[in-house]
Design a protein around this motif. Sequence first.
Motif, short mmCIF file in Angstrom:
data_model
loop_
_atom_site.label_atom_id
_atom_site.label_comp_id
_atom_site.label_asym_id
_atom_site.label_seq_id
_atom_site.Cartn_x
_atom_site.Cartn_y
_atom_site.Cartn_z
N ASN A 231 48.23 47.54 41.79
CA ASN A 231 47.08 47.19 40.95
C ASN A 231 47.44 46.14 39.90
O ASN A 231 46.61 45.28 39.59
CB ASN A 231 46.52 48.45 40.27
N ALA A 232 48.65 46.20 39.36
CA ALA A 232 49.07 45.18 38.40
C ALA A 232 49.14 43.81 39.08
O ALA A 232 48.69 42.80 38.54
CB ALA A 232 50.42 45.54 37.80
N LEU A 233 49.70 43.78 40.29
CA LEU A 233 49.77 42.53 41.03
C LEU A 233 48.38 41.98 41.33
O LEU A 233 48.10 40.79 41.14
CB LEU A 233 50.54 42.73 42.34
N MET A 234 47.46 42.85 41.77
CA MET A 234 46.11 42.39 42.09
C MET A 234 45.37 41.90 40.84
O MET A 234 44.62 40.93 40.89
CB MET A 234 45.31 43.52 42.76
N PHE A 235 45.59 42.58 39.72
CA PHE A 235 44.97 42.14 38.46
C PHE A 235 45.42 40.73 38.13
O PHE A 235 44.61 39.87 37.75
CB PHE A 235 45.36 43.11 37.34
N LEU A 236 46.70 40.47 38.28
CA LEU A 236 47.25 39.16 37.94
C LEU A 236 46.86 38.09 38.95
O LEU A 236 46.75 36.91 38.62
CB LEU A 236 48.77 39.25 37.84
N ARG A 237 46.63 38.49 40.19
CA ARG A 237 46.27 37.53 41.24
C ARG A 237 44.79 37.20 41.25
O ARG A 237 44.38 36.15 41.74
CB ARG A 237 46.64 38.09 42.61
N SER A 238 43.96 38.12 40.76
CA SER A 238 42.52 37.96 40.92
C SER A 238 42.01 36.66 40.30
O SER A 238 42.29 36.35 39.14
CB SER A 238 41.78 39.14 40.28
N ARG A 239 41.28 35.93 41.10
CA ARG A 239 40.64 34.69 40.64
C ARG A 239 39.12 34.85 40.71
O ARG A 239 38.42 34.67 39.73
CB ARG A 239 41.08 33.51 41.50
N TYR A 240 38.62 35.21 41.88
CA TYR A 240 37.17 35.25 42.07
C TYR A 240 36.53 36.47 41.41
O TYR A 240 35.31 36.50 41.24
CB TYR A 240 36.85 35.21 43.57
N GLY A 241 37.33 37.45 41.01
CA GLY A 241 36.79 38.58 40.27
C GLY A 241 36.76 38.37 38.78
O GLY A 241 36.36 39.25 38.02
N VAL A 242 37.17 37.16 38.33
CA VAL A 242 37.20 36.84 36.91
C VAL A 242 36.13 35.80 36.60
O VAL A 242 35.83 34.93 37.43
CB VAL A 242 38.60 36.32 36.51
N GLY A 244 33.74 33.02 36.23
CA GLY A 244 33.80 31.63 36.63
C GLY A 244 34.53 31.40 37.94
O GLY A 244 34.32 30.39 38.60
N GLY A 245 35.44 32.31 38.30
CA GLY A 245 36.14 32.21 39.58
C GLY A 245 37.08 31.03 39.70
O GLY A 245 37.37 30.56 40.80
N THR A 246 37.62 30.54 38.57
CA THR A 246 38.53 29.39 38.60
C THR A 246 39.95 29.82 38.26
O THR A 246 40.17 30.88 37.67
CB THR A 246 38.10 28.30 37.60
N ASP A 247 40.89 28.95 38.58
CA ASP A 247 42.27 29.24 38.21
C ASP A 247 42.45 29.20 36.70
O ASP A 247 43.31 29.90 36.16
CB ASP A 247 43.21 28.24 38.88
N LEU A 248 41.67 28.40 36.00
CA LEU A 248 41.75 28.36 34.54
C LEU A 248 41.33 29.70 33.95
O LEU A 248 41.92 30.19 32.98
CB LEU A 248 40.87 27.25 33.99
N SER A 402 39.53 41.38 29.62
CA SER A 402 39.19 40.56 30.79
C SER A 402 37.68 40.49 30.96
O SER A 402 36.98 41.49 30.80
CB SER A 402 39.81 41.17 32.05
N LYS A 403 37.18 39.31 31.30
CA LYS A 403 35.77 39.12 31.60
C LYS A 403 35.63 39.04 33.11
O LYS A 403 35.93 38.01 33.71
CB LYS A 403 35.25 37.86 30.92
N GLY A 404 35.18 40.11 33.72
CA GLY A 404 35.09 40.16 35.16
C GLY A 404 33.75 39.71 35.69
O GLY A 404 32.80 39.44 34.95
N GLN A 405 33.68 39.59 37.02
CA GLN A 405 32.44 39.28 37.72
C GLN A 405 32.56 39.84 39.13
O GLN A 405 33.62 40.32 39.55
CB GLN A 405 32.19 37.77 37.77
N THR A 406 31.48 39.79 39.88
CA THR A 406 31.47 40.28 41.26
C THR A 406 31.49 39.11 42.23
O THR A 406 30.67 38.20 42.13
CB THR A 406 30.24 41.16 41.52
N TYR A 407 32.45 39.15 43.14
CA TYR A 407 32.55 38.16 44.20
C TYR A 407 32.69 38.91 45.51
O TYR A 407 33.61 39.70 45.69
CB TYR A 407 33.76 37.24 43.99
N ARG A 408 31.76 38.69 46.43
CA ARG A 408 31.76 39.44 47.70
C ARG A 408 32.28 38.57 48.83
O ARG A 408 32.09 37.40 48.86
CB ARG A 408 30.35 39.93 48.01
#
Length: 408
Positions: A231-242, A244-248, A402-408
């Motif tokens: 879960n720590a790895l996935m949290f750090l890897r997540s892009r589209y769940g954050v 704006g969905g950007t690397d920034l 963290s500011k999340g969002q939903t990406y399907r």
Amino acid sequence: MTDLRPRASRRASDPTIARHGRLRSAGPVATIVRFVAAAVAVVLVSGAAVAGYAVWDISNSVKPGVALIGETLGPPPDIGAIEGGVNLLLVGSDSGGGDKRYGSRGETLNDVTILLHISADHTNATVVSFPRDLFVPIPSCPKVGQPGSWGAQSSNKINVALAYGGLACVVKTVSDLTGLSIPFAAKIEFNGVIEMSNAIGGVTVCVASAINDGQIGFHLSKGMHTIKGWNALMFLRSRYGVNGGTDLARISNQQVFMSALVRQARDSATLTDPIKVYGLAKAAVDNMQVSNSLRNPITMASIALALKDIDPRNIQLIQYPSRFGSSNGEGGVLPIQDAANVLFAAIKNDQPVKLSGATGPGSSLDPKATTAPIDPSSQPLDNVVKLPSTITGQNSSQQTCSKGQTYR
């Protein structure tokens, strides 16, 4: 100039230097790697019988080192905080180390590139994250495992440097970009992030709005969560769940984890627990590739001792200033050069910096957070450089969510 170049496959005066679907981004974190050295430090100075075995075990686990371009090695320091300032580059590889759980990849990219600067007087530290899609010049670098060198490139994404010429090429690329000498470097894979987050016992993060990342199958509800391992790895890897969905956005989300880890390590006395610090050190050496300059555990320990007493208010987590744009017909991000010049001039002159901009699109200040009491032993910093508002980030004492969002 050669045409045989690795290409990014994704769209969208120096300070005193110490003597003595494809899954995305590795997301290993600077702070984890910094505290690895602290683990070694505690083991080395503990004096217990088990510590003797731990030092032997860690020393014998260190893998062969990487020679940096133009590297000159001096004698290792004595036990104690390293003398002078430190510049250390931390690289996260997206290759997965051949583990099929992380997906199939035809490349090995440095999707996380982080520069740590410790001031010469050891009162402050600056941690700069470079966006993986940042267009930069790539210098000529020796080929890895074969004769000859790759030709220089005027513009390519920074995350191809690892495939282009290994860890040494990433260091050379960042050194040329920033104008800084970087004598220390380390690279970590996915498994290392998992093992090190387990060793510390997890990190408690705040999530302001739920993270639902369908691309990597990671979901985290609104609220407080203690995450470790996968879960720590996935949290750090997540892009589209954050947001704006950007690397920034992902970088600012990673800074939520980093700042929480700094506070937790200090508050819970993690770095004075020999069992935890040994676990961290062991996880690091089993899963990291380091420059020749870092292979000696005493060197790692001396860097750690320079870090461990820095007030979290004086540890700045910064995103390299950039804006969306394109180069060679490919989308990515371009440097905001004026702001970058201010940042790296301050680091080069060994001056502390202060942020004036926002935390970044992937995070926000925790409205429920209370202000930590000022450490009575800390002293106000002199000659602080106020950074332009185009530079985002936070200091490690700030509690962010963290500011999340939903990406399907």
